[in-house]
Design a protein around this motif. Structure first.
Motif, short mmCIF file in Angstrom:
data_model
loop_
_atom_site.label_atom_id
_atom_site.label_comp_id
_atom_site.label_asym_id
_atom_site.label_seq_id
_atom_site.Cartn_x
_atom_site.Cartn_y
_atom_site.Cartn_z
N LYS A 1 0.80 -1.23 0.00
CA LYS A 1 0.00 0.00 0.00
C LYS A 1 0.83 1.28 0.00
O LYS A 1 0.43 2.28 -0.58
N GLN A 2 1.99 1.29 0.66
CA GLN A 2 2.87 2.46 0.69
C GLN A 2 4.23 2.04 0.18
O GLN A 2 4.86 1.15 0.74
N LEU A 3 4.68 2.72 -0.88
CA LEU A 3 5.96 2.35 -1.49
C LEU A 3 7.02 3.43 -1.39
O LEU A 3 8.16 3.21 -1.76
N GLY A 4 6.67 4.61 -0.91
CA GLY A 4 7.65 5.66 -0.71
C GLY A 4 8.18 6.28 -1.98
O GLY A 4 7.60 6.16 -3.05
N ILE A 5 9.34 6.93 -1.85
CA ILE A 5 10.00 7.60 -2.98
C ILE A 5 11.25 6.81 -3.33
O ILE A 5 12.06 6.49 -2.46
N TRP A 6 11.40 6.51 -4.60
CA TRP A 6 12.52 5.71 -5.09
C TRP A 6 13.46 6.58 -5.90
O TRP A 6 13.03 7.27 -6.83
N GLY A 7 14.76 6.56 -5.55
CA GLY A 7 15.77 7.30 -6.29
C GLY A 7 16.24 8.53 -5.55
O GLY A 7 15.51 9.10 -4.74
N THR A 8 17.48 8.94 -5.84
CA THR A 8 18.06 10.11 -5.20
C THR A 8 18.31 11.22 -6.21
O THR A 8 17.92 12.36 -5.99
N ILE A 9 18.92 10.90 -7.33
CA ILE A 9 19.11 11.90 -8.39
C ILE A 9 17.77 12.14 -9.09
O ILE A 9 17.34 13.27 -9.26
N VAL A 10 17.14 11.06 -9.48
CA VAL A 10 15.80 11.09 -10.08
C VAL A 10 14.88 10.38 -9.10
O VAL A 10 14.93 9.17 -8.96
N GLY A 11 14.08 11.15 -8.38
CA GLY A 11 13.17 10.58 -7.40
C GLY A 11 11.78 10.44 -7.96
O GLY A 11 11.25 11.38 -8.57
N VAL A 12 11.19 9.26 -7.76
CA VAL A 12 9.81 9.02 -8.19
C VAL A 12 9.00 8.62 -6.96
O VAL A 12 9.34 7.65 -6.27
N ASP A 13 7.97 9.39 -6.69
CA ASP A 13 7.08 9.05 -5.57
C ASP A 13 6.15 7.94 -6.05
O ASP A 13 5.21 8.18 -6.81
N LYS B 46 5.19 0.80 -11.81
CA LYS B 46 5.74 2.13 -11.57
C LYS B 46 6.92 2.38 -12.49
O LYS B 46 7.57 1.45 -12.96
N ALA B 47 7.21 3.66 -12.74
CA ALA B 47 8.38 4.06 -13.51
C ALA B 47 9.58 4.09 -12.57
O ALA B 47 9.77 5.02 -11.80
N PHE B 48 10.37 3.03 -12.63
CA PHE B 48 11.51 2.83 -11.74
C PHE B 48 12.74 3.53 -12.32
O PHE B 48 13.17 3.22 -13.44
N PRO B 49 13.36 4.49 -11.59
CA PRO B 49 14.53 5.20 -12.11
C PRO B 49 15.82 4.37 -11.98
O PRO B 49 16.80 4.78 -11.36
N ILE B 50 15.82 3.21 -12.60
CA ILE B 50 16.91 2.24 -12.47
C ILE B 50 18.24 2.79 -12.97
O ILE B 50 19.30 2.44 -12.47
N ASN B 51 18.20 3.67 -13.96
CA ASN B 51 19.42 4.24 -14.56
C ASN B 51 19.56 5.72 -14.20
O ASN B 51 19.95 6.53 -15.05
N GLU B 52 19.28 6.08 -12.96
CA GLU B 52 19.29 7.50 -12.60
C GLU B 52 20.64 8.17 -12.81
O GLU B 52 20.72 9.37 -13.05
N GLN B 53 21.73 7.41 -12.77
CA GLN B 53 23.07 7.96 -13.01
C GLN B 53 23.22 8.48 -14.43
O GLN B 53 24.08 9.32 -14.70
N ALA B 54 22.37 8.00 -15.36
CA ALA B 54 22.44 8.43 -16.76
C ALA B 54 21.72 9.76 -17.00
O ALA B 54 21.84 10.34 -18.08
#
Length: 104
Positions: A30-42, A75-83
């Protein structure tokens, strides 16, 4: 309500997946938080319309299945946020303002 732009300092890191930090609150499904540091997705705001995935010129995002989440089951996972090239295309097209981008 858009993503908290101060989540990096106001919220605790509670987990990590594939090297991507997950910020509280995190109580799946039910609650997944915010994923990513450079590119954060709530993940609690994301409705999985795919606009950020289509807009990103450097393929920062990939789909991640999130069964049981009330907003959407992927969800749109920012897996390659370093790019990220900080073009802000994803931020500008997100219909629910679920994305925040900040250089490291």
């Amino acid at each position: 309500m858009p993503i908290d732009p101060n989540y990096r300092t106001n919220r605790k890191v509670v987990s990590e997946q594939n090297g991507i930090k997950i910020y509280e609150p995190y109580n799946p499904p039910k609650q997944l938080g915010i994923w990513g540091t450079i590119v954060g997705v709530d993940f609690d705001l994301c409705i999985a319309d795919g606009s950020c995935i289509n807009a990103c010129p450097v393929n920062v995002f990939q789909w991640l299945d999130t069964p049981g989440h009330p907003a959407s089951e992927k969800k749109a996972f920012p897996i390659n946020e370093q790019a990220c090239i900080f073009c802000m295309a994803c931020v500008n097209v997100c219909p629910v303002a679920a994305i925040d981008v900040k250089p490291p």
